[in-house]
Design a protein around this motif. Structure first.
Motif, PDB file in Angstrom:
ATOM      1  N   ILE A   1       0.862  -1.185   0.000  1.00 13.31           N
ATOM      2  CA  ILE A   1       0.000   0.000   0.000  1.00 13.31           C
ATOM      3  C   ILE A   1       0.898   1.234   0.000  1.00 13.31           C
ATOM      4  CG2 ILE A   1      -1.900   1.178   1.145  1.00 13.31           C
ATOM      5  CD1 ILE A   1      -2.732  -1.465   2.376  1.00 13.31           C
ATOM      6  N   PRO A   2       0.824   2.034  -1.050  1.00 16.45           N
ATOM      7  CA  PRO A   2       1.801   3.108  -1.220  1.00 16.45           C
ATOM      8  C   PRO A   2       1.924   4.076  -0.036  1.00 16.45           C
ATOM      9  CG  PRO A   2       0.598   2.754  -3.254  1.00 16.45           C
ATOM     10  CD  PRO A   2      -0.062   1.881  -2.216  1.00 16.45           C
ATOM     11  N   THR A   3       0.789   4.486   0.532  1.00 19.09           N
ATOM     12  CA  THR A   3       0.784   5.295   1.753  1.00 19.09           C
ATOM     13  C   THR A   3       1.579   6.604   1.691  1.00 19.09           C
ATOM     14  OG1 THR A   3       0.806   3.126   2.881  1.00 19.09           O
ATOM     15  CG2 THR A   3       0.816   5.076   4.280  1.00 19.09           C
ATOM     16  N   PRO A   4       1.280   7.467   0.735  1.00 20.67           N
ATOM     17  CA  PRO A   4       1.809   8.818   0.913  1.00 20.67           C
ATOM     18  C   PRO A   4       1.226   9.384   2.199  1.00 20.67           C
ATOM     19  CG  PRO A   4       0.111   8.782  -0.792  1.00 20.67           C
ATOM     20  CD  PRO A   4       0.357   7.352  -0.390  1.00 20.67           C
ATOM     21  N   MET A   5       1.984  10.189   2.931  1.00 20.00           N
ATOM     22  CA  MET A   5       1.455  10.641   4.229  1.00 20.00           C
ATOM     23  C   MET A   5       0.247  11.550   4.061  1.00 20.00           C
ATOM     24  SD  MET A   5       3.014   8.753   6.154  1.00 20.00           S
ATOM     25  CE  MET A   5       1.951   9.223   7.496  1.00 20.00           C
TER      26      MET A   5
ATOM     27  N   GLY B   1      -5.976  -2.825   7.025  1.00 21.53           N
ATOM     28  CA  GLY B   1      -6.668  -1.657   6.494  1.00 21.53           C
ATOM     29  C   GLY B   1      -6.401  -0.342   7.200  1.00 21.53           C
ATOM     30  N   SER B   2      -5.441  -0.292   8.091  1.00 20.94           N
ATOM     31  CA  SER B   2      -5.130   0.988   8.740  1.00 20.94           C
ATOM     32  C   SER B   2      -3.650   1.019   9.080  1.00 20.94           C
ATOM     33  CB  SER B   2      -5.948   1.163  10.023  1.00 20.94           C
ATOM     34  OG  SER B   2      -5.344   0.451  11.081  1.00 20.94           O
ATOM     35  N   LEU B   3      -3.186   2.173   9.526  1.00 18.49           N
ATOM     36  CA  LEU B   3      -1.777   2.285   9.920  1.00 18.49           C
ATOM     37  C   LEU B   3      -1.495   1.504  11.202  1.00 18.49           C
ATOM     38  CD1 LEU B   3      -0.949   6.015   9.091  1.00 18.49           C
ATOM     39  CD2 LEU B   3       0.105   3.978   8.108  1.00 18.49           C
ATOM     40  N   MET B   4      -2.554   1.053  11.890  1.00 23.20           N
ATOM     41  CA  MET B   4      -2.335   0.181  13.051  1.00 23.20           C
ATOM     42  C   MET B   4      -1.996  -1.232  12.583  1.00 23.20           C
ATOM     43  SD  MET B   4      -3.910   1.777  15.977  1.00 23.20           S
ATOM     44  CE  MET B   4      -5.338   1.029  16.699  1.00 23.20           C
ATOM     45  N   ASP B   5      -2.444  -1.579  11.371  1.00 23.03           N
ATOM     46  CA  ASP B   5      -2.339  -2.970  10.918  1.00 23.03           C
ATOM     47  C   ASP B   5      -1.336  -3.150   9.783  1.00 23.03           C
ATOM     48  OD1 ASP B   5      -4.787  -3.782  12.482  1.00 23.03           O
ATOM     49  OD2 ASP B   5      -5.614  -2.260  11.156  1.00 23.03           O
TER      50      ASP B   5
ATOM     51  N   THR C   1      -6.091   6.988  13.333  1.00 25.30           N
ATOM     52  CA  THR C   1      -5.825   5.954  14.341  1.00 25.30           C
ATOM     53  C   THR C   1      -4.702   6.363  15.286  1.00 25.30           C
ATOM     54  OG1 THR C   1      -4.427   4.894  12.679  1.00 25.30           O
ATOM     55  CG2 THR C   1      -6.631   3.970  13.002  1.00 25.30           C
ATOM     56  N   SER C   2      -4.360   7.660  15.286  1.00 22.78           N
ATOM     57  CA  SER C   2      -3.359   8.139  16.237  1.00 22.78           C
ATOM     58  C   SER C   2      -1.974   7.537  16.011  1.00 22.78           C
ATOM     59  CB  SER C   2      -3.793   7.773  17.659  1.00 22.78           C
ATOM     60  OG  SER C   2      -3.952   8.918  18.401  1.00 22.78           O
ATOM     61  N   VAL C   3      -1.677   7.188  14.789  1.00 21.70           N
ATOM     62  CA  VAL C   3      -0.404   6.523  14.510  1.00 21.70           C
ATOM     63  C   VAL C   3       0.608   7.447  13.832  1.00 21.70           C
ATOM     64  CG1 VAL C   3       0.707   4.646  13.231  1.00 21.70           C
ATOM     65  CG2 VAL C   3      -1.479   4.244  14.363  1.00 21.70           C
TER      66      VAL C   3
ATOM     67  N   THR D   1     -10.003   9.779   3.997  1.00 20.40           N
ATOM     68  CA  THR D   1      -9.474   9.340   5.297  1.00 20.40           C
ATOM     69  C   THR D   1      -8.391   8.294   5.017  1.00 20.40           C
ATOM     70  OG1 THR D   1     -11.021   7.500   5.484  1.00 20.40           O
ATOM     71  CG2 THR D   1     -11.737   9.628   6.392  1.00 20.40           C
ATOM     72  N   ARG D   2      -7.610   7.976   6.012  1.00 18.56           N
ATOM     73  CA  ARG D   2      -6.577   6.942   5.788  1.00 18.56           C
ATOM     74  C   ARG D   2      -7.220   5.582   5.489  1.00 18.56           C
ATOM     75  NH1 ARG D   2      -2.047   7.300   3.690  1.00 18.56           N
ATOM     76  NH2 ARG D   2      -1.610   9.063   5.044  1.00 18.56           N
ATOM     77  N   ARG D   3      -8.316   5.321   6.160  1.00 20.61           N
ATOM     78  CA  ARG D   3      -9.035   4.060   5.909  1.00 20.61           C
ATOM     79  C   ARG D   3      -9.450   3.990   4.430  1.00 20.61           C
ATOM     80  NH1 ARG D   3     -10.145  -1.150   6.525  1.00 20.61           N
ATOM     81  NH2 ARG D   3     -12.274  -1.655   5.954  1.00 20.61           N
TER      82      ARG D   3
END
Ligand code: FES
Ligand code: FES
Lengths: 792, 157
Positions: free
Chosen positions: A191-195, A708-712, B42-44, A280-282
């Protein structure tokens, strides 16, 4: 050349970025602006029977609710790059889906409200009647009998079947070889994830009947073309696209997305209210494109002395539920055509199946196809080394394309007529070996093994195709790209002596405002501070293809060079007139026109610019002003290369991999700004290391994105990493007058296999020859403990 | 609606806010200070990091009403009288940013780190910034930027 190219100067764009003054998309507030939130399918594969929006519409603060049916007059989004020379069963997304969804996260309705909070509240009040269908998420399983079928026109979910190389000759090489190694591997989904997530603001003008769309895009001109000509069916001049400050892209912001069309169409429905949608990030994880996701089997044939005689590859490339903008070109042109790597493999064949699955769209992600190819080739080299019990550095050495072979056409015509421009591959390896003190390192490794510690050394020698062009090669009749790939530049020297450069490329972190100013300042003999670079607004600027494929300097930079050269020619003419000399008697050096041999009586470029602008006294037939526009279409791509070395230590008890040292020796041709090149390498290397060790997008069997999130999703943090050592060799590209090869993707293309090779090397005592990325602690621990030697 | 009073970058603001409004939205959308960015929910990611009463916090993880009575510093308030803070200077000098999106949060977190540890080791810097993600730089030049600032703040050059 002058004094600005090659200088490690600080970036011109930074003051606004370090003080919070930059304006990213979400920072833009327009009068009367309303906010959109998208309802996305919770199912990976479903028919949409009906959508009831009445409850949502009645929520106070809601301005409008729309579904796909409201935009049925808009065409589906185009796929602008389909694999060349083969049939592509292209199925692309719509602004909002109408009848069915093929991945979790596909948009089915939109709420527009006075605030994003209210819009989100209203999403919960929309009721969709879905008929849930069976799901397939794996690229290869999707083609097997009995798999759920996603699109009527794509039997067995096959979007395209593409090949390159010579199958018969490669089969023969496999049959004749001393050793043949067969390996399957996965290049996992990322997942590319540009900030900065994506976003867009649409504004329709009911008076002018035209649109303005602000968007987080790496290619605003291309977006305008695709939206007007393909989706909306309106003339190009009815849409202005603006990319404001963009917070990273890594490929994911190249493409046309449904939401960019949606904000424009919704603004029109609302009589011209500005409509903002911010991801959103999600949403970014489920609805923005992903990268890679290959299931591959390959066979490599070699002689006992390590000479490789053939490589045969079969890849299933996951393209997701629908085709993204340039999805077709990534696992074909940018992958198969690079499978010779830096080596003189005499026989190559590659077959690719691009397949639909119930997952998010897959398209270019930093490196785009080339990391997949380099990873495979470099794993193959190490497998051969391990099998023949040879030093992996030596196997590389015996197979390198020698310097005298350039320009080099890889075997079996896999590069389809193009040739590698220049290279000194062994030079980069030698430098790397020296810098890591390789001999000692192997002794250290032996001592560590004695002491029961698992140290590993991994190599990666790579070449990439950058500055992707020329249009005649890449275009519709060749590689299938549905347009050209030249780049534009306009250079103007204003009467105050200030220069404005307009480029069709787009900066989202690369520092164009600095490096492109360096190019113009260098050639004009001016201060970098006096050159202003403008980009990313289609209004009044020449069309350009944008930024991706490490092309901005190698193509866009050369366009600036060419415009400046034409300006210098004109300046010489005007300067000669001012000096009362013949044009052929003057020269231009260091920002001044003077009669050859008499530099003390000179006219500066600023003086000439003023004379050209006021136009009181110009040579006959000369137009006023120093202004020139170039459309530069290179004769070839450029081919940066290098060797990276990674040193790891694996903790036997936990499986944890620690990166002890990372060295990158890159040859990106001439560097415009070494500070910026190094920064690109650092960031690129870390994205590849992240693929090697930590990152991976995971879909479950129902097509839900578990990561599916920055936690995972394991994006690397600062403490995962060591300092990245960088060094370089310099082999100028003969393709362009600046000798530039490109640097944006090199790090990523090289690094995943360097760390994987290092870990496999560390685990060699257990008889382990391959592990699929990411090499998480758990995976490494399991590999150790399921190996014969690991059970204790 | 609830009334809150906060001091932001030395200026006092009293505003009515929805009780559910996040602090980061208050700063960005109500006060118009858009230098503080949002990168996740998510506060990350740490893009939203600001100082609250001198301590780094993630402003997406608090409600605006929780900030009532507090004093906040955002990226816009870090430079004084036009002079960059040494951390801002370090990020510029050492090319500690590319796209710049993580940068305001990264700078604020670094300021906090150097307040509690004036002379951090490389390892301490890396761990000290573990609440902030950067996708562009690979952190290499961010570490150097913080080292530069540490040296500068201790009077070295
Ligand atoms: S926005 Fe990501 S931590 Fe606050
Ligand atoms: S500079 Fe782009 S995310 Fe850090």
């Amino acid at each position: 050349m002058g004094k600005a190219i090659g200088q490690a100067i600080k970036r011109k764009e930074d003051p606004r970025l370090i003080t919070g003054q930059a304006k990213y998309l979400d920072d833009i507030q327009l009068p009367g602006m309303v906010h959109a939130a998208v309802l996305r399918s919770p199912y990976a594969h479903a028919k949409i029977n009906s959508i009831d929006t009445s409850e949502a519409e009645s929520l106070p603060g809601v301005v409008g609710v729309f579904t796909g049916k409201d935009f049925a007059d808009l065409n589906p989004l185009p796929c602008a790059w389909q694999a060349g020379g083969v049939n592509n069963n292209a199925n692309t997304p719509r602004t909002l889906e109408i009848d069915k969804v093929t991945f979790t996260g596909a948009g089915v309705a939109v709420v527009v409200a006075e605030s994003r909070y209210i819009a989100e509240d209203a999403l919960a009040l929309i009721h969709v009647d879905y008929e849930v269908l069976p799901v397939v998420v794996d690229a290869k399983k999707a083609t097997e009998p009995g798999a759920p079928q996603l699109h009527e026109n794509a039997p067995n979910n096959i979007c395209m079947e593409w090949s390159c190389g010579d199958e018969a000759a490669t089969d023969q090489a496999l049959a004749d070889a001393d050793v043949v190694i067969k390996q399957s591997l996965r290049n996992q989904r990322l997942i590319p994830t540009p900030m900065e997530p994506r976003g867009a603001i649409g504004v329709f003008s009911p008076v002018a009947e035209d649109y303005t769309v602000y968007m987080t895009s790496q290619a605003p001109h291309v977006m305008r073309l695709l939206m007007t000509a393909f989706v909306f069916g309106i003339p190009e001049n009815k849409l202005r696209c603006i990319s404001p400050q963009v917070g990273g892209g890594f490929g994911a912001k190249i493409f046309l997305y449904p939401e960019y069309c949606m904000v424009a169409a919704v603004s029109k429905k609302l009589g011209g209210l500005p409509v903002k949608w911010m991801e959103t990030r999600r949403e970014n994880y489920i609805a923005t494109t992903h990268g890679r996701d290959h299931v591959t089997e390959f066979e490599v044939a070699a002689k006992n002395d390590g000479t490789i005689t053939g490589l045969k590859v079969e890849t299933y490339a996951n393209l997701g539920g629908t085709l993204s903008t340039i999805a077709g070109g990534i696992p074909t042109t940018l992958y198969g055509r690079l499978l010779s790597g830096v080596y003189k493999f005499p026989n190559i064949y590659c077959k690719v199946y691009g397949t639909y699955t119930n997952t998010g769209m897959v398209d270019a992600y930093r490196g785009a196809g080339r990391p997949e190819a380099s990873y495979l080739v470099e794993r193959a080299i190490d497998l051969v080394a391990q099998k023949l019990n040879m030093d992996p550095a030596e196997v590389r050495r015996v197979n390198y394309i020698p310097p005298e072979a350039f320009p080099y056409a890889p075997a079996s015509n896999i590069l389809n007529g193009l040739k590698y421009d220049s290279g000194e591959y062994e030079g980069a390896l030698n430098k790397a070996l020296e810098l890591v003190d390789y001999k000692n390192l192997r002794q250290e490794q032996a001592a560590a093994r004695e002491a029961g510690r698992l140290m590993g050394i991994g190599f990666s020698s790579y070449v990439e195709i950058c500055g992707v062009a020329p249009s005649a090669w890449i275009g519709l009749n060749g590689e299938g790209w549905g347009a050209g790939l030249w780049e534009s530049a306009n250079v103007r020297v204003h009467l105050t002596g200030q220069v404005v450069v307009t480029t069709g490329s787009q900066s989202h972190g690369q520092g164009h405002e600095t490096t492109m100013a360096q190019i113009a300042a260098d050639l004009l003999g001016m201060d970098v501070a006096d050159v202003r670079v403008e980009h990313s607004d289609t209004l009044g600027t020449p069309f350009g293809y944008g930024t991706y494929g490490s092309r901005s300097a190698a193509v866009g930079g050369v366009a600036i060079h060419n415009s400046v050269q034409k300006i210098i020619e004109k300046a010489k003419k005007i300067g000669a007139h001012m000096l009362e000399a013949a044009p052929e008697d003057v020269t231009f050096e260091d920002g001044k026109v003077f009669v050859k041999g008499s530099p003390d009586k000179a006219k500066t470029i600023q003086e000439v610019a003023l004379a050209a602008a006021v136009a009181y006294d110009l040579p006959e037939g000369t137009e006023p002003f120093l202004d020139d526009t170039t459309y530069y279409d290179p004769p070839n791509c450029t081919y940066p290369f290098g060797t990276h070395v990674c040193i790891v230590e694996v903790d036997k008890d936990t499986g944890h991999v620690a990166i002890k040292r990372y060295l990158a020796v890159d040859d990106v041709g001439k560097k415009i700004n070494p500070l910026i090149v190094d920064g690109q390498i650092h960031g690129g290397v870390v994205q590849g290391l992240a693929q090697g060790l930590w990152e991976g997008a995971v879909y479950d069997d129902n097509g839900q994105l578990v990561s599916g999130s920055l936690m995972d999703y394991a994006l690397p943090k600062a403490h995962f990493l060591p300092m990245i050592e960088t060094d370089s060799t310099e082999t100028p590209s003969p393709v362009n007058p600046l000798g530039i090869k490109g640097a944006g993707e090199a790090g990523t293309i090289a690094s995943a296999q360097a760390v994987v090779n290092a870990v496999v090397d560390a685990l060699a005592p257990y008889g382990i020859t391959h592990l699929d990325m990411p090499l998480t602690s758990q995976k490494v621990w399991e590999a150790i403990h399921s190996s014969g030697n690991g059970r204790e | 609606m609830a009334e809150i009073t906060v001091t932001v970058n030395g200026k006092s603001y009293t505003r009515d806010v929805e009780p559910r409004m996040l602090l980061v939205h208050f700063i960005r959308d109500v006060l118009g200070l858009t230098g503080t960015n949002i990168g996740c929910e998510t506060s990350v990611c740490g893009a939203c990091t600001i100082l609250m009463d001198g301590q780094a916090i993630k402003s997406c993880t608090q409600l605006a009403v929780q900030a009532d009575g507090s004093s906040l510093t955002t990226i816009e308030g870090l430079a004084s009288n036009g002079d960059l803070h040494p951390v801002q200077e370090g990020f510029w000098e050492k090319h500690g940013l590319q796209c710049g999106y993580c940068t305001p949060g990264m700078i604020m977190a670094s300021v906090d780190l150097l307040q509690s540890n004036a002379n951090p080791t490389e390892d301490e810097i890396r761990h000290g910034l573990e609440g902030n993600l950067c996708r562009c730089t690979g952190y290499h030049n961010i570490v150097k930027a913080v080292q530069y600032a540490a040296e500068k703040m201790q009077g070295g050059n």
